[in-house]
Design a protein around this motif. Structure first.
Motif, short mmCIF file in Angstrom:
data_model
loop_
_atom_site.label_atom_id
_atom_site.label_comp_id
_atom_site.label_asym_id
_atom_site.label_seq_id
_atom_site.Cartn_x
_atom_site.Cartn_y
_atom_site.Cartn_z
N ARG A 186 10.46 1.94 -3.53
CA ARG A 186 10.76 0.51 -3.42
C ARG A 186 11.47 0.11 -4.72
N TRP A 235 2.77 -2.12 2.14
CA TRP A 235 3.23 -1.22 1.09
C TRP A 235 2.08 -0.88 0.16
N LEU A 257 7.76 2.98 8.66
CA LEU A 257 8.79 1.98 8.38
C LEU A 257 9.40 1.37 9.64
N LEU A 263 9.48 8.17 -0.96
CA LEU A 263 9.71 6.81 -0.46
C LEU A 263 9.60 5.87 -1.64
N TYR A 323 14.13 -0.46 0.23
CA TYR A 323 13.31 0.73 0.42
C TYR A 323 14.26 1.91 0.56
#
Length: 256
Positions: free
Chosen positions: A249, A226, A131, A247, A191
């Motif tokens: 989104r 992604w 990231l 993680l 995120y």
């Protein structure tokens, strides 16, 4: 590197660049770019507060490798926008840390006897590294925020129209080493690096007080792109509880 304030003035190792003397060091030694704390005391966040100030970005060249090393890494990046986070004795990560007053450690700190989960620490590092281009763009802005179990009363992250709260001490959380980093990439899109927490998203617009999910994905970044592993909906998205690092989104919308 600054040994933190411990013991009486005049005794070793007093006389260092402790936070309350930072202005003196900045004035008398202008060639020193950054004054950095070696953090082995229990009040990690309080120490960071003292060194993170205008003209002195947070850089942590030494800190303990105990069970909160991973969450503190996430918090240092997300809340303080730190330049560096380096656990001391990295090769022994996962072993109980050998407390030593000679190294500036508070031997009464109960966390020293609980090792960091090595696989989770590796996951945090891989994830933050992937990231980093997005994180670097958000450094110094309110688009990047974080919460940690060590500050349960400061778990609300406000992003304009929305607030994200990370609850870390409720009955749905089985662990007590929670953390959450939130990176805003659009007004209603984020995120999230989440572990040991339950997430709640609320609206800050009184004209649109209700919030629903437009999409929720779990995945990773690979080569700057992604990659969705799972798209969550229905019961899987009804309660946003994360017992292990993930993680995400997240895209939301507010309505009347």
């Amino acid at each position: 590197n600054a040994w933190l304030e411990q013991g009486e003035a005049g005794n070793y190792p007093s006389g260092g660049a402790v936070s309350k003397l930072m202005e003196v060091y900045k004035f008398a030694a202008p060639h020193v770019d950054v004054v950095c704390p070696d953090i082995y005391l229990p009040d990690f966040c309080g120490v960071c507060d003292g060194y993170h100030r205008p003209g002195n970005p947070l850089c942590i060249p030494e800190t303990a490798t105990h069970s909160l090393a991973g969450p503190r890494l996430v918090y240092s990046v997300g809340h303080y926008h730190a330049w560096c986070f380096a656990p001391f004795g990295f090769e022994e990560l996962g072993d109980p840390m050998r407390a030593s007053a000679a190294l500036g450690m508070d031997e009464s700190d109960p966390l020293l006897s609980t090792p960091q989960n090595v696989e989770e620490y590796a996951w945090y590092n891989r994830t933050l590294h992937s990231l980093m281009p997005l994180l670097a763009e958000a450094y110094g802005t309110q688009r990047l925020q974080a919460a940690i179990c060590e500050r349960p009363g400061e778990n609300a992250m406000e992003f304009g129209a929305f607030t994200i709260r990370a609850g870390m001490d409720g009955p749905m959380v089985s662990r007590r080493d929670g953390c959450c980093l939130a990176l805003q990439i659009a007004e209603n899109e984020f995120y999230l690096v989440a572990s040991g927490c339950v997430l709640e998203i609320t609206s800050n617009d009184p004209e649109k007080p209700h919030v629903e999910l437009l999409s929720l994905e779990e995945g990773r970044f690979a080569d700057g792109k992604w990659e969705r592993r799972r798209r969550l909906n229905g019961d899987e998205a009804f309660v946003l509880a994360y017992g292990k690092p993930a993680l995400l989104r997240l895209k939301v919308f507010a309505y009347r």
